[in-house]
Design a protein around this motif. Structure first.
Motif, PDB file in Angstrom:
ATOM      1  N   LEU A   1     -11.196   7.639 -11.268  1.00  0.00           N
ATOM      2  CA  LEU A   1     -12.113   7.717  -9.908  1.00  0.00           C
ATOM      3  C   LEU A   1     -11.284   8.316  -9.064  1.00  0.00           C
ATOM      4  N   PRO A   2     -11.649   8.779  -8.011  1.00  0.00           N
ATOM      5  CA  PRO A   2     -10.946   9.139  -7.008  1.00  0.00           C
ATOM      6  C   PRO A   2     -10.660   7.894  -6.200  1.00  0.00           C
ATOM      7  N   PRO A   3      -9.317   7.736  -6.038  1.00  0.00           N
ATOM      8  CA  PRO A   3      -8.809   6.383  -5.224  1.00  0.00           C
ATOM      9  C   PRO A   3      -9.600   6.188  -3.979  1.00  0.00           C
ATOM     10  N   PHE A   4      -9.751   6.940  -3.170  1.00  0.00           N
ATOM     11  CA  PHE A   4     -10.550   6.635  -1.882  1.00  0.00           C
ATOM     12  C   PHE A   4     -12.003   6.076  -2.174  1.00  0.00           C
TER      13      PHE A   4
ATOM     14  N   VAL B   1       0.769  -1.196   0.052  1.00  0.00           N
ATOM     15  CA  VAL B   1       0.002   0.055   0.280  1.00  0.00           C
ATOM     16  C   VAL B   1       1.119   1.241  -0.011  1.00  0.00           C
ATOM     17  N   THR B   2       2.235   1.160   0.354  1.00  0.00           N
ATOM     18  CA  THR B   2       3.286   2.183   0.230  1.00  0.00           C
ATOM     19  C   THR B   2       3.100   2.876  -0.971  1.00  0.00           C
ATOM     20  N   PHE B   3       3.021   1.953  -2.116  1.00  0.00           N
ATOM     21  CA  PHE B   3       3.039   2.615  -3.461  1.00  0.00           C
ATOM     22  C   PHE B   3       1.724   3.485  -3.823  1.00  0.00           C
ATOM     23  N   PRO B   4       0.516   2.940  -3.718  1.00  0.00           N
ATOM     24  CA  PRO B   4      -0.413   3.966  -4.003  1.00  0.00           C
ATOM     25  C   PRO B   4      -0.380   5.262  -3.086  1.00  0.00           C
ATOM     26  N   LEU B   5      -0.046   5.047  -1.806  1.00  0.00           N
ATOM     27  CA  LEU B   5       0.000   6.168  -0.824  1.00  0.00           C
ATOM     28  C   LEU B   5       1.039   6.932  -1.561  1.00  0.00           C
ATOM     29  N   ILE B   6       2.234   6.747  -1.992  1.00  0.00           N
ATOM     30  CA  ILE B   6       3.469   7.547  -2.391  1.00  0.00           C
ATOM     31  C   ILE B   6       2.824   8.290  -3.680  1.00  0.00           C
ATOM     32  N   THR B   7       1.888   7.503  -4.486  1.00  0.00           N
ATOM     33  CA  THR B   7       1.270   8.197  -5.584  1.00  0.00           C
ATOM     34  C   THR B   7       0.326   9.273  -5.317  1.00  0.00           C
TER      35      THR B   7
ATOM     36  N   GLY C   1       0.384   2.364   9.853  1.00  0.00           N
ATOM     37  CA  GLY C   1       1.931   2.052   9.785  1.00  0.00           C
ATOM     38  C   GLY C   1       2.649   2.957   8.981  1.00  0.00           C
ATOM     39  N   ALA C   2       2.200   2.702   7.697  1.00  0.00           N
ATOM     40  CA  ALA C   2       3.060   3.609   6.719  1.00  0.00           C
ATOM     41  C   ALA C   2       3.071   4.860   7.100  1.00  0.00           C
ATOM     42  N   ILE C   3       2.273   5.784   7.301  1.00  0.00           N
ATOM     43  CA  ILE C   3       2.085   6.990   7.833  1.00  0.00           C
ATOM     44  C   ILE C   3       2.737   7.145   9.034  1.00  0.00           C
ATOM     45  N   VAL C   4       2.818   6.429  10.015  1.00  0.00           N
ATOM     46  CA  VAL C   4       3.765   6.583  11.066  1.00  0.00           C
ATOM     47  C   VAL C   4       5.246   6.578  10.545  1.00  0.00           C
ATOM     48  N   GLY C   5       5.411   5.587   9.692  1.00  0.00           N
ATOM     49  CA  GLY C   5       6.804   5.326   9.149  1.00  0.00           C
ATOM     50  C   GLY C   5       7.289   6.579   8.243  1.00  0.00           C
ATOM     51  N   GLY C   6       6.234   7.600   8.050  1.00  0.00           N
ATOM     52  CA  GLY C   6       6.938   8.880   7.268  1.00  0.00           C
ATOM     53  C   GLY C   6       6.208   8.750   5.670  1.00  0.00           C
ATOM     54  N   VAL C   7       5.298   7.795   5.291  1.00  0.00           N
ATOM     55  CA  VAL C   7       4.718   7.791   4.218  1.00  0.00           C
ATOM     56  C   VAL C   7       3.809   9.272   4.104  1.00  0.00           C
ATOM     57  N   SER C   8       4.041  10.144   3.429  1.00  0.00           N
ATOM     58  CA  SER C   8       3.084  11.394   3.471  1.00  0.00           C
ATOM     59  C   SER C   8       1.652  10.905   2.879  1.00  0.00           C
ATOM     60  N   ALA C   9       0.565  11.471   3.709  1.00  0.00           N
ATOM     61  CA  ALA C   9      -0.802  11.094   3.239  1.00  0.00           C
ATOM     62  C   ALA C   9      -1.087  11.818   2.019  1.00  0.00           C
ATOM     63  N   THR C  10      -0.267  12.914   1.462  1.00  0.00           N
ATOM     64  CA  THR C  10      -0.637  13.503   0.213  1.00  0.00           C
ATOM     65  C   THR C  10       0.312  13.042  -0.859  1.00  0.00           C
ATOM     66  N   GLY C  11       0.959  12.105  -0.590  1.00  0.00           N
ATOM     67  CA  GLY C  11       1.925  11.626  -1.815  1.00  0.00           C
ATOM     68  C   GLY C  11       3.150  12.255  -2.004  1.00  0.00           C
TER      69      GLY C  11
ATOM     70  N   TYR D   1       2.367   3.432 -14.784  1.00  0.00           N
ATOM     71  CA  TYR D   1       3.179   3.053 -13.632  1.00  0.00           C
ATOM     72  C   TYR D   1       1.718   3.447 -12.466  1.00  0.00           C
ATOM     73  N   HIS D   2       0.831   4.319 -12.728  1.00  0.00           N
ATOM     74  CA  HIS D   2      -0.145   4.453 -11.897  1.00  0.00           C
ATOM     75  C   HIS D   2      -0.838   3.149 -11.520  1.00  0.00           C
ATOM     76  N   VAL D   3      -1.372   2.602 -12.716  1.00  0.00           N
ATOM     77  CA  VAL D   3      -1.937   1.172 -12.416  1.00  0.00           C
ATOM     78  C   VAL D   3      -0.806   0.516 -11.807  1.00  0.00           C
ATOM     79  N   LEU D   4       0.339   0.147 -12.227  1.00  0.00           N
ATOM     80  CA  LEU D   4       1.140  -0.755 -11.540  1.00  0.00           C
ATOM     81  C   LEU D   4       1.279  -0.655 -10.103  1.00  0.00           C
ATOM     82  N   ALA D   5       1.326   0.693  -9.460  1.00  0.00           N
ATOM     83  CA  ALA D   5       1.239   0.787  -7.962  1.00  0.00           C
ATOM     84  C   ALA D   5       0.105   0.028  -7.385  1.00  0.00           C
ATOM     85  N   TYR D   6      -1.139   0.342  -7.922  1.00  0.00           N
ATOM     86  CA  TYR D   6      -2.253  -0.739  -7.348  1.00  0.00           C
ATOM     87  C   TYR D   6      -1.973  -2.050  -7.765  1.00  0.00           C
ATOM     88  N   VAL D   7      -1.381  -2.345  -8.637  1.00  0.00           N
ATOM     89  CA  VAL D   7      -1.196  -3.906  -8.962  1.00  0.00           C
ATOM     90  C   VAL D   7      -0.322  -4.359  -7.622  1.00  0.00           C
ATOM     91  N   ILE D   8       0.704  -3.723  -7.471  1.00  0.00           N
ATOM     92  CA  ILE D   8       1.729  -4.107  -6.433  1.00  0.00           C
ATOM     93  C   ILE D   8       1.125  -3.991  -5.012  1.00  0.00           C
TER      94      ILE D   8
END
Lengths: 323, 376
Positions: A120-123, A58-64, A260-270, A219-226
């Protein structure tokens, strides 16, 4: 690109999270004598496998700049279908595992198509697939729970990938080795390959990335595939760690991974985040899940406390940005 | 070559989808096939009932549906079963109940997820003249005359059954306990909100407290506030010789249930532990995979007991990790619900049917009155 760093070098955020882990471990150990035992360590790790796998993906979609809410109900659904094939259709365990991962991959592809191709909005898109996967498993499996073969059965050998019991009865949490290997591989993918660089670029500035001639849709699709692929793996880890998969469960698991990802520093806005950070963040979440009951905090207070820790983690991000 | 692979894959997919259809036994498919048999077997009663279950979340309902099938075959009635994806999808279930009333069946069998939310729908059923029989869970606030009978496990008694069977095994340990060398008996309850879990958990605590007090020991109850506050006759932890510790996970997930079990089993003075439903019993088993403390001999380890069934729990009993478990009779509940509805449709008078909790061990698992309830 804020994500640049020397391979193996730690960023400030990661050092901070390591510090939080150390403080929590010490605090829980002081407050509960039974916490500072080997079985508890094994239990924290057991708890962490499926969440770690979800978080790596989920880190990948989050980073996008997106999110994938379908991983929690997804992993339960995939494990349910895989287990159903093994227990009720007598397919080999390996096929069940492949089915579990394969369906995860397909749902990931579907999410990617909805978000990257149909805009579509990811959410919303992944909230819908969250509902779909919640119903999908029970619908295909007759609605009943299923237990993958147990560790004592010959077919239960796959459980040894995560937890190995020696002849003398000592339990070795070997799953952590696979997790570390995967963290290293995915760190490399994110930091040193085109896939990773473009994932970060999409999250930082999508339009500029497109103008630079990058096939951003791919690459955007790929993030969700991962993300879907790792949700499938998480399904296997979940089935291997616990006894019965219950249809309809799994809602809320994704929040442990995203939290967990957000605690670890992944930005919620990508645009910002590291795999190692996400992994450490998951350990924080798992330490809380196991540690809070051990120090005698009752159910309702555990949830309140976890919420407060997440707010604190996000606040640090906000404050940093203002600086 | 490629074509061959494709052909194999396609046929595999076909087989799978066929198999998946076939296994949807309890669902709508049956209703369709039943209407066929009904017309061909004119001598049968031919009543048509709607059944709403709490969910298909646990294999528990598989046994209930098996009982329904048995009743259908014996009585020649038609039953369409429906239920939400999750036991907490209360609104979905109310909608299903309303839809069932719209279909104007000869009767409705209901296992309510939330007893308060179904009250309005039960009034509608009363107005429409459709009789309702509750099973698994009773609805206390049902409008007068809407629910004609309730077929449910007496959960207080079922929880007590576990305590009664556990106590003789740990009796010597309990008698040897002092305020300086306390013994601890654990219980893990899935939540403190669902009535049947509350009653079952409390049934165990009250009976265990009674038995330990009877052995001349003072008992304290610690842990989850709900159960601690609901228990009478307890003493302060300092004065106690026996401690009953109640764990409730923050959410009803298997990982948190096993953490609660592990927390209690990690303590040196713990002599026994009871998981009061399938999820928490499996939590105890999962915790034991790391701790390896469960034993059927109180001198060698912790005495474990569970509730309901499922493959992992049955294995724990055959392997000597659990001394035994309590099973409800979902099969008989499903069966009795349909029998009762048929009686109502025939114009007979009916009354509540309290179902027992049955204690089963390694030796009695195969008995005729036990085996059919022990779903996988």
């Amino acid at each position: 690109m804020a994500n640049k760093k020397a391979f193996g070098g730690l960023k400030g955020r990661e050092i901070m999270v390591l510090g939080i882990i150390a403080i929590m471990a010490i605090l829980f150990s002081i407050l509960s004598p039974t916490f500072r035992t080997y079985p508890t360590l094994v239990s924290v790790l057991d708890n962490s496998y499926y969440i770690t796998l979800m978080a790596l993906g989920v880190t990948f979609p989050l980073i996008t700049g997106g999110v994938d809410l379908s991983i929690g109900t997804g992993l339960v659904s995939y494990a349910l279908i895989g287990g159903y094939l093994i227990v009720h259709q007598n397919v080999p365990v390996a096929v069940g595992i492949l089915a579990c991962i394969g369906i995860g991959l397909l749902i990931g592809l579907f999410n990617g198509a909805l978000v990257a191709l149909m805009d579509l909005p990811p959410f919303l898109a992944t909230l819908c697939t969250c509902m779909i996967t919640r119903g999908l498993g029970p619908a295909l499996c007759g609605g009943f729970g299923v237990s993958w073969p147990s560790a004592i059965a010959e077919a239960g050998a796959f459980r040894k990938i995560f937890k190995f019991t020696t002849a003398t009865g000592t339990v070795i949490p070997v799953g952590i080795i696979s997790m570390i290997v995967l963290v290293i591989i995915m760190s490399f993918v994110l930091d040193h390959t085109r896939v990773g660089r473009y994932t970060i670029a999409i999250g930082s500035n999508k339009e500029a990335t497109r103008l630079a001639g990058v096939n951003i849709k791919f690459y955007h699709v790929l993030a969700y595939v991962i993300s879907g692929f790792f949700a499938g793996l998480a399904g296997v880890a979940y089935a291997a760690t616990y006894a019965t998969i219950y249809p309809g469960s799994g809602a809320g698991f994704e929040l442990d991974a995203i939290g967990g990802a957000i605690v670890g520093g992944v930005s919620a806005t990508g645009g910002v985040g590291t795999i190692f950070g996400s992994f450490l963040g998951v350990i924080v979440i798992c330490l809380m899940k196991v540690g809070l009951p051990f120090i005698g905090l009752q159910a309702n207070w555990q949830q309140i406390f976890t919420g407060i820790v997440l707010i604190a983690a996000v606040l640090i991000d906000v404050v940093k940005k203002k600086e | 070559m490629k074509k061959k692979v494709l052909a194999v894959l396609l046929s595999a997919a076909m087989v799978l989808s066929l198999a998946a259809c076939g296994s949807n036994g309890g669902g709508g498919d049956d209703a369709a096939s039943d209407s066929g048999t009904e017309s061909s077997e004119g001598g049968n009663k031919g009543y048509s009932f709607q059944m709403i279950v709490k969910s298909f979340q646990s294999t528990y309902w598989q046994a209930a549906i098996q009982g329904v099938e048995q009743a259908k075959a014996e009585l020649g009635v038609e039953v369409e079963a429906n239920g939400p994806a999750n036991e907490s999808d209360i609104a979905d279930q109310v909608q299903m109940l309303d839809d069932a009333i719209e279909k104007k069946p000869d009767g409705i069998a209901l296992a309510a997820c939330d007893t308060k939310s179904v009250v309005d729908s039960l009034s509608k059923a009363l107005e429409a003249g459709i009789p309702v029989v509750c099973f698994d869970t009773g609805v206390d606030e049902a409008p007068e005359g809407s629910v004609l009978a309730t077929v449910a496990t007496d959960n207080v008694a079922a929880g007590a059954v576990a305590a009664e069977n556990m106590f003789p095994v740990i009796e010597e340990k309990v008698k040897a306990a002092t305020t300086d060398a306390k013994v601890r008996i654990g219980e893990v309850n899935q939540d403190a909100t669902a009535l049947n879990i509350q009653q079952r958990g409390q049934g165990f605590i009250d009976k265990m407290l009674e038995l330990c007090t009877g052995a001349g020991k003072k008992v304290a109850v610690v842990g989850n506030e709900f159960y601690v506050n609901a228990t009478e006759g307890k003493v302060d932890e300092k004065e106690a010789e026996v401690i009953i510790e109640v764990g409730v996970p923050a959410q009803t997930t298997v990982d948190l249930a096993s953490t609660e079990a592990q927390k209690i089993m990690s303590k040196d003075d713990t002599i026994a532990i009871f998981g009061s439903n399938q999820t928490t019993a499996e939590g105890v088993i999962t915790a034991n995979q790391t701790l390896n403390k469960l034993s059927t001999d109180p001198e060698k380890g912790i005495i474990g007991a569970g509730f309901d069934a499922g493959t992992p729990q049955k294995e724990a009993i055959t392997n000597g990790q659990f001394i035994g478990s309590v099973t409800q009779s979902p099969l008989m509940m499903g069966y009795e619900a349909i029998v009762t509805l048929t009686k109502v449709a025939d114009g007979e008078s009916v009354s509540d049917i309290p179902m027992d909790g049955y204690w089963y061990t390694k030796d009695t698992m195969e008995d005729d009155n036990i085996a059919p309830n022990l779903y996988d």
